[in-house]
Design a protein around this motif. Structure first.
Motif, mmCIF file in Angstrom:
data_model
loop_
_atom_site.group_PDB
_atom_site.id
_atom_site.type_symbol
_atom_site.label_atom_id
_atom_site.label_comp_id
_atom_site.label_asym_id
_atom_site.label_seq_id
_atom_site.Cartn_x
_atom_site.Cartn_y
_atom_site.Cartn_z
ATOM 1 N N TYR A 194 0.908 -1.122 0.046
ATOM 2 C CA TYR A 194 0.016 0.131 0.024
ATOM 3 C C TYR A 194 0.946 1.253 -0.118
ATOM 4 O O TYR A 194 1.798 1.157 0.483
ATOM 5 C CB TYR A 194 -1.040 0.121 1.192
ATOM 6 C CG TYR A 194 -1.903 -1.059 1.514
ATOM 7 C CD1 TYR A 194 -2.950 -0.997 0.762
ATOM 8 C CD2 TYR A 194 -1.531 -2.070 2.399
ATOM 9 C CE1 TYR A 194 -3.834 -1.979 0.809
ATOM 10 C CE2 TYR A 194 -2.086 -3.183 2.439
ATOM 11 C CZ TYR A 194 -3.500 -3.115 1.798
ATOM 12 O OH TYR A 194 -4.367 -4.396 2.104
ATOM 13 N N ASP A 208 -0.004 5.223 0.581
ATOM 14 C CA ASP A 208 -0.933 6.118 0.877
ATOM 15 C C ASP A 208 -0.602 7.808 0.466
ATOM 16 O O ASP A 208 0.543 8.299 0.753
ATOM 17 C CB ASP A 208 -1.263 6.607 2.443
ATOM 18 C CG ASP A 208 -2.021 7.742 2.894
ATOM 19 O OD1 ASP A 208 -2.386 8.249 1.956
ATOM 20 O OD2 ASP A 208 -2.849 7.635 3.960
ATOM 21 N N ASP A 215 -1.670 10.591 0.009
ATOM 22 C CA ASP A 215 -2.099 11.770 0.602
ATOM 23 C C ASP A 215 -1.044 12.254 1.542
ATOM 24 O O ASP A 215 -0.674 13.169 1.730
ATOM 25 C CB ASP A 215 -3.243 11.447 1.685
ATOM 26 C CG ASP A 215 -4.555 11.838 0.852
ATOM 27 O OD1 ASP A 215 -4.485 12.006 -0.258
ATOM 28 O OD2 ASP A 215 -5.529 11.286 1.463
ATOM 29 N N ARG A 237 -11.124 10.701 -0.796
ATOM 30 C CA ARG A 237 -9.673 10.318 -0.264
ATOM 31 C C ARG A 237 -9.787 9.417 0.485
ATOM 32 O O ARG A 237 -8.837 8.285 0.410
ATOM 33 C CB ARG A 237 -9.305 11.473 0.475
ATOM 34 C CG ARG A 237 -9.488 11.681 1.869
ATOM 35 C CD ARG A 237 -8.954 12.939 2.451
ATOM 36 N NE ARG A 237 -9.370 12.885 3.908
ATOM 37 C CZ ARG A 237 -8.544 12.550 4.902
ATOM 38 N NH1 ARG A 237 -7.326 12.206 4.628
ATOM 39 N NH2 ARG A 237 -8.820 12.877 5.963
ATOM 40 N N HIS A 238 -10.884 8.742 1.274
ATOM 41 C CA HIS A 238 -10.896 7.553 2.137
ATOM 42 C C HIS A 238 -10.723 6.276 1.309
ATOM 43 O O HIS A 238 -10.109 5.330 1.366
ATOM 44 C CB HIS A 238 -12.005 7.175 2.965
ATOM 45 C CG HIS A 238 -11.639 8.415 4.235
ATOM 46 N ND1 HIS A 238 -11.142 8.026 5.468
ATOM 47 C CD2 HIS A 238 -11.965 9.523 4.332
ATOM 48 C CE1 HIS A 238 -10.952 9.084 6.135
ATOM 49 N NE2 HIS A 238 -11.482 9.985 5.437
ATOM 50 N N ASN A 255 -7.285 6.935 -2.278
ATOM 51 C CA ASN A 255 -6.002 7.823 -2.211
ATOM 52 C C ASN A 255 -5.096 6.813 -1.341
ATOM 53 O O ASN A 255 -3.842 7.106 -1.395
ATOM 54 C CB ASN A 255 -6.054 9.126 -1.402
ATOM 55 C CG ASN A 255 -6.502 10.132 -2.556
ATOM 56 O OD1 ASN A 255 -6.845 9.903 -3.583
ATOM 57 N ND2 ASN A 255 -6.666 11.363 -1.893
ATOM 58 N N ILE A 256 -5.569 5.672 -0.808
ATOM 59 C CA ILE A 256 -4.558 4.447 -0.457
ATOM 60 C C ILE A 256 -4.442 3.504 -1.614
ATOM 61 O O ILE A 256 -5.440 2.907 -1.861
ATOM 62 C CB ILE A 256 -5.040 3.746 0.956
ATOM 63 C CG1 ILE A 256 -4.732 5.185 2.042
ATOM 64 C CG2 ILE A 256 -3.963 2.911 1.397
ATOM 65 C CD1 ILE A 256 -5.341 4.431 3.359
#
Ligand code: SF4
Ligand code: SF4
Lengths: 223, 580
Positions: free
Chosen positions: A121, A123, A125, A155-156, A159-160
């Protein structure tokens, strides 16, 4: 204080304005909305209008330009995906923002780790686009992308990035960073070559030794 | 010869202060340890008898395992040379140190910062209150036992990332509510600020001060925090008598992110991209300063080619910073955006170079310990060449014709915001602010770093100390930078750009080090302490934008309110660096 200073200044702005028209006139239509025009407008000899009308026009980015990272995979002969990543974890250790998470795969029978990532992963952001992960990855597996248009609605959700979204083929990498790609491939080729030569030499030595070696019976006494 | 000077200096200090001043004999450390009782006398001796008239940096270090707080001072002579480092050690539970503001007024903000972040009390400080955090903040965040709300581990890399990593968001783990930590007995709803601050917080307060004959009163006006002239989120609390400024207090910290705490969680290398984010208009210089500080501890030296690349990049940074500063300064004067867009055009071309070499226009992350990350490609070299030999000199001349003799620029700049040479030194101002006041002090000359001793350039200096001279000096410096780049381009050799193998984990020998460069805004210093582990024990930034603001009130007093905007513009601050 007689105003000549201001007049001289105004002459400068006036000349700049004229330059714009002269340049437009000289270069004609191709000054705008063409690749050549954009390049010219960003060069050191430009006169007149300098700005690029984003998003209709886009600046070409240089090879070294870096935005969020992606993972490179090689394509096998039948189009299968071969991840370059070995889950060594170096990128997670250099990442200043600590925005990379890797779950290393294990062999289900023995429970021992295998050089492959199960999950990966980033992230984006948190990513500060520093490029250190790409710089220190020993397997040329993580590289910095050129895509900078990343606006999302949630974004939740978006964005990951997981492995599916991170992986891109080596051909894509070769396309955005041709020089780096060529250099790395050349280094790899040389390493392979050296390895092959070493193997050949070893085989030759072995063969030579076999020839000169005394019969197997006596071998036990040797040391 | 210089050995001898040092020896006599040391003899003098040790003999004049027997018992209370000792050489710092810890391995990797330098300077003196001064008993807090003798500090004021010691500082006076330094300033008056030994010529150390410039107190550059004041900061603290929390030596938690030893139970000590240490205050570290770096003093210089404005005639040049190495620093004199002295320290005061006090117990951690009761850290009280005499304030040096009476001797070096430039210590003012820095002592407040050390109080704010480390909880060191400076006795005798005229205005010892928090400067970066707000008044209601609980604790002193740079103390080693203070943990931030999203605290995960003492040092990066965090164990949760590999080999069993599962992505999470820090804020999801800290539901709002647990995130806020008030001191015991503190209720924000009932809190009323004490009276001196009340005036500030109310925004527009009144002070009763009748004139002799006229029934007038002074008023307080807040400029900012949201104000187009403040170049970011920054506030000036101005006391006015009519239109005349009677007093001014800068209020900052709106962009504070505890850069130094982050730096102490980071590994040595990880800090490099973080330094870009200090003064984001001159990232290459920030990289340079930090690399120097760590290289001193590591004992590595970059190869020749890398040294030249560093100089070229640092000087390009200075040029783009200064022309941008000039453009924005003209904005402050009211020349709305034509000059600044002219400046931005040149700046863009320089940023193109950074992008092609480092990968990013502003967040360059380009320097490494012992070299730089990448070589300059051939076509980019050509572009730098074109810029340095043709375009930039031409464009600077044009800017000069455009602005320098403009009656408006002169009328608004001459005699405004004057800082005398003595004041400039006393307030520890640096860079163009200091040199525009007639002090020819430039770190590149005073204590050359890298290969700056090889170049032929003049230290720009102007003598009126006003806003107009601060504009002129930036023009002068841009020309000098172009000169340096031209020489560097001619001399740069081929060769490697890195000493040793690229490394991401550095074993840094224990000790302290101070790396400083002449950044576009002034002396940019990095004070780092290593305890031999993979992370810095202390990482402090001497931020020129922040310290230059110490003199802002002095410059503004007596001028009209409309001049503040111009005066602030002439200092050239970047809030990313002021607030850290
Ligand atoms: S991306 Fe590279 S550095 Fe990161 S785990 Fe995979 S192989 Fe290692
Ligand atoms: S670019 Fe930097 S911040 Fe982003 S994932 Fe890589 S190392 Fe981390």
């Amino acid at each position: 204080m007689d105003g000549t200073g201001i007049l001289k200044g105004l002459a400068v702005t006036f000349k700049r304005m004229l330059d714009t028209y002269i340049d437009d006139f000289k270069r004609g239509k191709k000054r705008y909305y063409t690749e050549e025009g954009i390049r010219y407008r960003q060069s050191a000899e430009v006169k007149g209008i300098f700005t690029v009308q984003y998003p209709e026009e886009k600046l070409p980015v240089p090879e070294e330009f870096r935005f969020v990272p992606f993972l490179v995979y090689d394509e096998g002969p039948n189009g299968e995906r071969k991840d370059r990543c070995t889950a060594c974890g170096i990128c997670t250790k250099v990442c200043p923002a600590q925005c990379i998470w890797i779950k290393r795969a294990t062999n289900p029978k023995t429970g021992r780790p295998v050089p492959r990532s199960e999950e990966f992963y980033i992230d984006i952001d948190m990513c500060m686009n520093c490029g250190l992960c790409a710089e220190y990855c020993p397997f040329d597996s993580i590289k910095m992308d050129h895509d900078y248009e990343l606006a999302t609605y949630d974004r939740h959700k978006d964005n990951i990035l997981n492995k599916e979204r991170l992986l891109k083929p080596a051909s894509y990498y070769a396309q955005i960073r041709p020089l780096n790609y060529a250099r790395e491939e050349e280094a790899k080729r040389q390493a392979e070559e050296a390895k092959r030569k070493a193997a050949e030499a070893r085989a030759k030595r072995m063969a030579a030794r076999k020839k000169t070696a005394t019969p197997p019976k006596k071998k036990d006494n040797e040391s | 010869m210089s050995e001898q000077v040092v020896a006599t200096e040391q003899d003098l200090l040790l003999s004049r202060f027997p018992e209370v001043v000792k050489p710092d004999e810890r391995k990797g450390y330098d300077g003196y340890i001064v008993d807090s009782k003798a500090l004021l006398d010691f500082a006076k001796t330094l300033r008056d008898d030994l010529g150390y008239d410039y107190l550059s940096s004041v900061t603290g270090v929390d030596y938690l395992p030893e139970g000590k707080m240490e205050v570290v001072y770096h003093a210089y002579k404005t005639t040049g040379g190495a620093p004199l480092v002295f320290k005061v050690q006090v117990p951690r539970e009761k850290p009280v140190v005499p304030s040096l503001v009476s001797i070096y007024p430039g210590a003012d903000f820095q002592e407040r910062e050390a109080w704010d972040l480390l909880g060191i009390k400076f006795e005798g400080h005229p205005n010892l209150k928090r400067i970066l955090m707000w008044e209601g903040f609980h604790g002193h965040p740079l103390r080693k036992d203070w943990h931030e709300p999203y605290y995960e581990e003492e040092h990066k890399p965090y164990k949760s990332r590999w080999p069993e990593g599962k992505a999470f968001r820090a804020e999801d783990r800290n539901p709002f509510g647990k995130n806020v930590d008030y001191p015991a007995g503190f209720d924000p709803a009932k809190w009323t600020p004490d009276i001196s601050d009340a005036l500030i917080y109310e925004g527009l307060g009144r002070i009763e001060k009748p004139h002799d004959d006229l029934p007038t009163e002074q008023i307080i006006v807040n400029l900012g925090p949201q104000h187009p002239s403040t170049h970011g989120v920054f506030r000036m609390v101005v006391t006015l008598d009519g239109e005349t400024i009677v007093d001014l207090e800068p209020v900052m910290g709106y962009l504070h992110r505890n850069h130094e705490k982050i730096g102490e969680r980071n590994t040595w290398l990880m800090n490099m991209p973080f330094t870009d984010r200090l003064d984001y208009l001159s990232p290459m210089s920030n990289n340079f300063g930090y690399a120097l500080a760590v290289e001193k501890l590591l004992g590595v030296k970059p190869p020749e080619r890398a040294e030249y690349i560093r100089v070229i990049m640092a000087e390009l940074t200075r040029i783009q910073n200064h022309i941008f500063a000039i453009g924005m300064f003209l904005n402050d004067m009211g020349a709305f955006f034509t000059p600044s867009l002219y400046a931005i055009e040149e700046r863009e071309l320089i940023l193109d170079v950074f992008e092609a070499v480092a990968g990013s226009r502003m967040m360059v992350n380009y320097f490494r310990f012992g070299g730089v990350a990448r070589d300059i490609p051939e076509d980019v070299m050509q572009k730098i060449h074109d810029l340095a030999f043709e375009r930039l000199p031409r464009r600077i001349d044009e800017l000069d014709r455009y602005l320098t003799n403009s009656e408006i620029v002169r009328a608004r700049g001459e005699g405004v915001g004057v800082l005398t040479a003595e004041q400039a030194i006393a307030y520890s101002t640096a860079g163009p602010v200091l040199r525009a006041s007639g002090v020819p002090y430039d770190v590149r000359r005073a204590e050359p770093y890298g290969i700056y001793d090889r170049f032929d350039f003049d230290v720009a200096v102007r003598y009126h100390g006003d806003v107009y001279d601060r504009y002129l000096i930036r023009m002068d410096e841009v020309r000098q930078s172009i000169r340096i780049i031209q020489q560097a381009l001619k001399q740069i050799p081929e060769g490697p750009i890195m000493t040793g193998k690229p490394q991401y984990q550095h074993r840094v020998p224990p000790g302290e080090s101070y790396g400083r460069v002449e950044g576009p805004k002034g002396e940019l210093g990095f004070y780092v302490v290593s305890n031999g582990k993979g992370n810095p024990w202390r990482y402090h930034v001497r931020a020129p934008s922040f310290i230059n603001l110490t003199a802002l009130a002095e410059m503004a007093k007596g001028h009209k309110v409309a001049d503040i905007v111009v005066i602030l513009g002439s200092i050239d601050i970047v809030l990313g660096e002021v607030d850290r």
